[in-house]
Scaffold this active site. Structure first.
Site, PDB file in Angstrom:
ATOM      1  N   GLU A 148      12.355  -0.716   7.147  1.00 17.68           N
ATOM      2  CA  GLU A 148      13.408   0.265   6.740  1.00 17.68           C
ATOM      3  C   GLU A 148      13.704   1.251   7.860  1.00 17.68           C
ATOM      4  OE1 GLU A 148      10.802  -0.673   4.869  1.00 17.68           O
ATOM      5  OE2 GLU A 148      12.080  -2.042   3.759  1.00 17.68           O
ATOM      6  N   ASP A 151       9.031  -4.525  -3.410  1.00 18.82           N
ATOM      7  CA  ASP A 151       7.819  -4.379  -4.228  1.00 18.82           C
ATOM      8  C   ASP A 151       8.137  -4.061  -5.680  1.00 18.82           C
ATOM      9  OD1 ASP A 151       6.473  -4.904  -1.931  1.00 18.82           O
ATOM     10  OD2 ASP A 151       5.936  -2.818  -1.514  1.00 18.82           O
ATOM     11  N   ASP A 157       8.794  -7.446   7.502  1.00 16.49           N
ATOM     12  CA  ASP A 157       8.520  -6.462   6.449  1.00 16.49           C
ATOM     13  C   ASP A 157       8.546  -5.041   7.033  1.00 16.49           C
ATOM     14  OD1 ASP A 157       7.864  -5.516   3.951  1.00 16.49           O
ATOM     15  OD2 ASP A 157       5.717  -5.838   4.196  1.00 16.49           O
TER      16      ASP A 157
HETATM   17  C1  GLC Z   1       4.723  -4.437   1.640  1.00 14.82           C
HETATM   18  C2  GLC Z   1       5.561  -5.638   1.280  1.00 14.82           C
HETATM   19  C3  GLC Z   1       4.709  -6.646   0.512  1.00 14.82           C
HETATM   20  C4  GLC Z   1       3.508  -7.010   1.384  1.00 14.82           C
HETATM   21  C5  GLC Z   1       2.716  -5.781   1.756  1.00 14.82           C
HETATM   22  C6  GLC Z   1       1.588  -6.082   2.725  1.00 14.82           C
HETATM   23  O1  GLC Z   1       4.365  -3.731   0.509  1.00 14.82           O
HETATM   24  O2  GLC Z   1       6.699  -5.298   0.550  1.00 14.82           O
HETATM   25  O3  GLC Z   1       5.468  -7.766   0.181  1.00 14.82           O
HETATM   26  O4  GLC Z   1       2.699  -7.918   0.706  1.00 14.82           O
HETATM   27  O5  GLC Z   1       3.569  -4.825   2.359  1.00 14.82           O
HETATM   28  O6  GLC Z   1       2.041  -6.643   3.888  1.00 14.82           O
END
Ligand code: GLC
Length: 820
Positions: free
Chosen positions: A433, A506, A430
């Site tokens: 980017e 998200d 995650d």
């Molecule tokens: C980011 C991710 C989401 C995750 C969050 C906490 O917003 O896109 O999927 O739950 O971080 O890790």
């Protein structure tokens, strides 16, 4: 004319530079007459040379290289002062050794032509316009102005531009995850990986950069892959309806022309150069349950226990950031998870595979082994003045590994050792980017090793996430020995599919986002990323039972199926909304598991042959006018048409069926395609149609992959009066033995007449499935069967059920079944 200060408008920019140029004075400067470079266009070519499959053209200063990659793919590169950059691409790992039957260079009065037996690349002598045509002399793509560039005074290098003609009815598809209409005609879009929490319709850019589009004009398709990792822009007739442009803020003007004429050819050929998804472990095609976050351990156990009690199948259970100690990657919060090994093992005994999240931000903390190791070995990114790149993410002050450095990737891959020992089955990548709180991402001046080709963050930004998940995937693959790892990533660049599945980020619990998700999955699918899914239910906000159920129904047909929700929302499991929702959610998740062998076979067709798994209507019927604007329906593989219900309270909806006969999956009624029909959409169904002649393999419902030994595979055979082929792929489902050809590819040919139907089976490969029999279920037979012959033996034991389907058992290796 659209004006956006973040967008490089070629015309305005050159004007600005000219103005600045006018102010450029230096008394007694001997070089005063030398003008700084403003926007420059290629002049007329003065000659052509050849070196192997590369052809070079020059206007005396700039050089253009035209490479024949395959019979159908031609690459064009521009070097403003004749010096090409190193041949290196994260998207295209290997350009050589592709099949080329014939190619050459022909000089004509007005142009040079680089040809293969399929395509021609024309270089016009008058003005260096480049165009492409097929072997029937049909021109598919032409420059509207010659390739051009501008010097980048601040950073060095060039802004590079290509402008092509945009035809009146030309449509455009691709570009990854853009949250907008499926057809990109009239839009201007940017690629710069961005953490876009609760993104909106038309928000741009989002998480991924896939600088590849497919053009469709007068029923003929071609693709352009602009392999440039800098910030890129695409304009599909937005600024000027007669022009399609793409440009980058640095790097090389390098693009691949990918010939069609079918969109499917273009997609397959794009995969040929950028790769396909490796086969996932079969369990990864099951249902996944995620939340930010399930903790402590008792919560995880409660959720997983309820799945089994409720008899709702589930394979993947996710641990979001709270499993870590202070959000430090590769650590555990022992208060919440005192014995992860025991927990993961006990979850695995109940069929749950544990997937953990990993972020790139490493907490600055000298008592934290990962940080210390990274610091000692200089693995973290640095600014141009040699400070470390520091920024805040979940753990607080962080530094960030430079994943573009192969040594760093190897180190990172090795860090998963302990997690793998603990039994973790998959890793969720995650914030790559990369996302940094406050500034959004790294400043441009951060330096990257870039696999020895050095670059600032301007060049590395869009590949950072891909290189992170590459490091993760390769590390896991190494550590898991012959087992297939499962990875998921948020950010990516073209080619990321070689290392990971993706989710769309998200999203929001709204009907608009359900629609958007449906388009995004289709768009990702034609952009090389087949293994994708949305956060089912919507990440932020609260869905009601109806929206959640409609999302589960759509998600059943996303290649990756995961429900996820933000931490500040109410509980969001398939039973959270009570009845009737729970029962419907169960029914659809069960359907997902019944169709696993079908999805797995479609995955094989993707992996091996480059077919996308989800296929928009226009991909199948590009000749039909109007299909270029369809974005609700799609097929799942090539046999099952899905039309999700995207509005609240919808009792029926219009569904377009491509030409041919289709069976309503629920009622088995036959509908004639080539038109729209109205289909009832009570809450417990969505329109699902199966193409006549299909053989749809089915497993018994299981609570998780591997729960039961498969004793029999059901083959649902849909009668057709024309001949049709179907495939079934089988292997161990979790090892890389398929790379040694240990698999079975089965082909079924179905032929029907008014009083006879034959089904032939042939197979290739070295794998032997453990089950012995098929349960054959023939649907839509137009006559009452009296005689059934399987490989010359009469089958006496068959029944015709009340719904007129014909049921019988058959040995799995039959070669011919004749029903009359
Ligand atoms: C980011 C991710 C989401 C995750 C969050 C906490 O917003 O896109 O999927 O739950 O971080 O890790």
């Amino acid at each position: 004319m659209m004006e956006d200060k973040n967008t490089l408008n070629p015309e305005l920019l050159s004007q600005k530079l000219v103005e600045e140029d006018d102010e450029f004075h230096h008394v007694n400067n001997p070089a005063a007459s030398i003008k700084p470079i403003v926007k420059k266009y290629l002049g007329a070519p003065v000659g052509a040379t050849q070196k192997g499959n590369k052809f070079f053209f020059t206007d005396g200063d700039a050089k253009v290289e035209v490479t024949v990659v395959t019979d159908e793919i031609i690459r064009v590169r521009l070097a403003p002062h004749s010096v090409f950059l190193d041949e290196f691409s994260y998207a295209v790992p290997k350009l050589e050794n592709k099949k080329i039957s014939l190619f050459g260079l022909r000089e004509e009065e007005t142009e040079y032509i680089v040809y293969t037996n399929i395509v021609n690349c024309h270089v016009r002598k008058k003005d260096f316009f480049i165009s492409f045509s097929d072997n029937q002399n049909h021109v598919t793509s032409s420059d509207a102005v010659p390739m051009h560039w501008e010097e980048n005074i601040k950073f060095g290098g060039y802004y590079v531009y290509c402008t092509k003609e945009c035809r009146t009815d030309e449509s455009f598809f691709g570009l990854g995850d853009k949250p907008t209409e499926f057809n990109l005609r009239g839009k201007r879009l940017k690629n710069w990986n961005t953490d876009a929490y609760s993104f909106a319709w038309n928000q741009d850019p989002l998480y991924r950069s896939i600088p590849f589009y497919i053009s469709l004009n007068e029923g003929i398709a071609h693709g352009i892959f602009f392999d440039n990792t800098f910030k890129t822009d695409f304009d599909f007739g937005a600024e000027d309806p007669t022009k399609t442009s793409f440009w980058a803020e640095g790097g090389e003007l390098q693009y691949y022309y990918i010939h069609g004429p079918h969109m499917m050819d273009v997609v397959k050929r794009y995969h040929l150069i950028t790769g396909t998804h490796p086969m996932p472990p079969l369990w990864a095609l099951g249902y996944h349950q995620c939340r930010w976050s399930y903790y402590p351990e008792s919560k995880v156990r409660m959720v997983t226990k309820t799945f089994r009690e409720q008899k709702i199948p589930c394979d993947g259970i996710y641990l979001d950031i709270d499993y870590m100690d202070g959000y430090r990657c590769f650590t555990w919060n022992r208060k919440y998870f005192p014995d992860p090994k025991k927990m993961i093992k006990e979850l695995a005994d109940q069929g749950f595979k544990t997937v953990v999240i990993i972020d790139p931000g490493i907490r600055v903390d000298d008592n934290y082994a990962v940080f210390k190791e990274g610091k000692e070995n200089k693995y973290f990114c640095r600014r141009c003045d040699d400070y470390f790149m520091e920024g805040h993410v979940w753990p607080g002050r962080c530094q960030f590994p430079d994943f573009t450095n192969p040594e760093v990737r190897e180190w990172w891959g090795g860090l998963f050792d302990e997690l793998v020992q603990l039994g973790v089955a998959g890793v969720w990548n995650d914030m790559n980017e990369p996302a940094v709180f406050g500034n959004g991402t790294f400043p441009d001046d951060v330096r990257h090793q870039y696999d020895g080709h050095r670059g600032s963050h301007r060049k590395a930004h869009n590949v950072y996430g891909m290189q992170m998940v590459r490091a993760t995937y390769e590390g896991l693959r190494n550590l898991m020995k012959n087992k297939r790892p499962f990875t998921i990533t948020r950010a990516g660049y073209s080619g990321v599919q070689r290392f990971s599945s993706v989710w769309t980020g998200d999203n929001v619990a709204s009907w608009e986002h359900l629609k958007l998700g449906n388009i995004q999955i289709q768009r990702l699918s034609v952009s090389g990323i087949s293994f994708s899914g949305t956060d089912i239910g919507g990440f932020s906000g609260e869905p009601d039972g109806e929206l959640f159920t409609r999302w589960i129904q759509m998600g059943t047909f996303s290649p990756f199926m995961r429900a996820h929700s933000a931490g500040d929302t109410k509980e969001r499991e398939p039973w959270s909304f009570g009845e009737p929702y729970t029962a419907i959610n169960r029914k659809f998740i069960e359907l997902r598991y019944r169709l696993l062998p079908y999805l797995y076979s479609a995955f094989w067709e993707h992996h091996r042959y480059g077919f996308p798994i989800v296929r928009p209507i226009v991909l199948q019927e590009q000749q039909e006018d109007g299909n270029q604007f369809r974005q609700d329906e799609f097929t799942y593989g090539d046999k099952i048409l899905i039309c999700p219900v995207l509005e609240p309270g919808q009792k029926s909806r219009k569904v377009y069926l491509p030409k041919g006969k289709w069976y309503n999956f629920w009622t088995q009624e036959v509908a004639e395609g080539g038109k729209e029909i109205i289909v009832a959409t009570p809450l417990d169904t969505i329109p699902i149609f199966v193409k006549a002649g299909s053989v749809i393999p089915e497993y018994p419902v299981m609570q998780y992959v591997g729960e039961k030994e498969i004793e029999e595979v059901k083959l649902n055979i849909y009668f057709s009066d024309t001949e049709a082929n179907s495939f079934l792929f089988e292997d161990y489902g979790e090892t890389f033995a398929y790379e040694q050809d240990i698999y079975l590819e089965k082909k079924f040919v179905v032929k029907g007449k008014e009083n006879k139907m034959t089904i032939q089976q042939s197979m290739e490969g070295l794998y032997t499935p453990r089950y012995e029999n098929y349960h054959i279920n023939i649907i839509g037979l137009p006559f009452k069967p009296t005689r059934i012959i399987a490989d010359n033996n009469e089958v006496k034991d068959f029944v015709m059920a009340a719904d007129k389907s014909v049921q019988l058992k058959l040995r799995k290796n039959f070669t011919q079944l004749v029903i009359s």
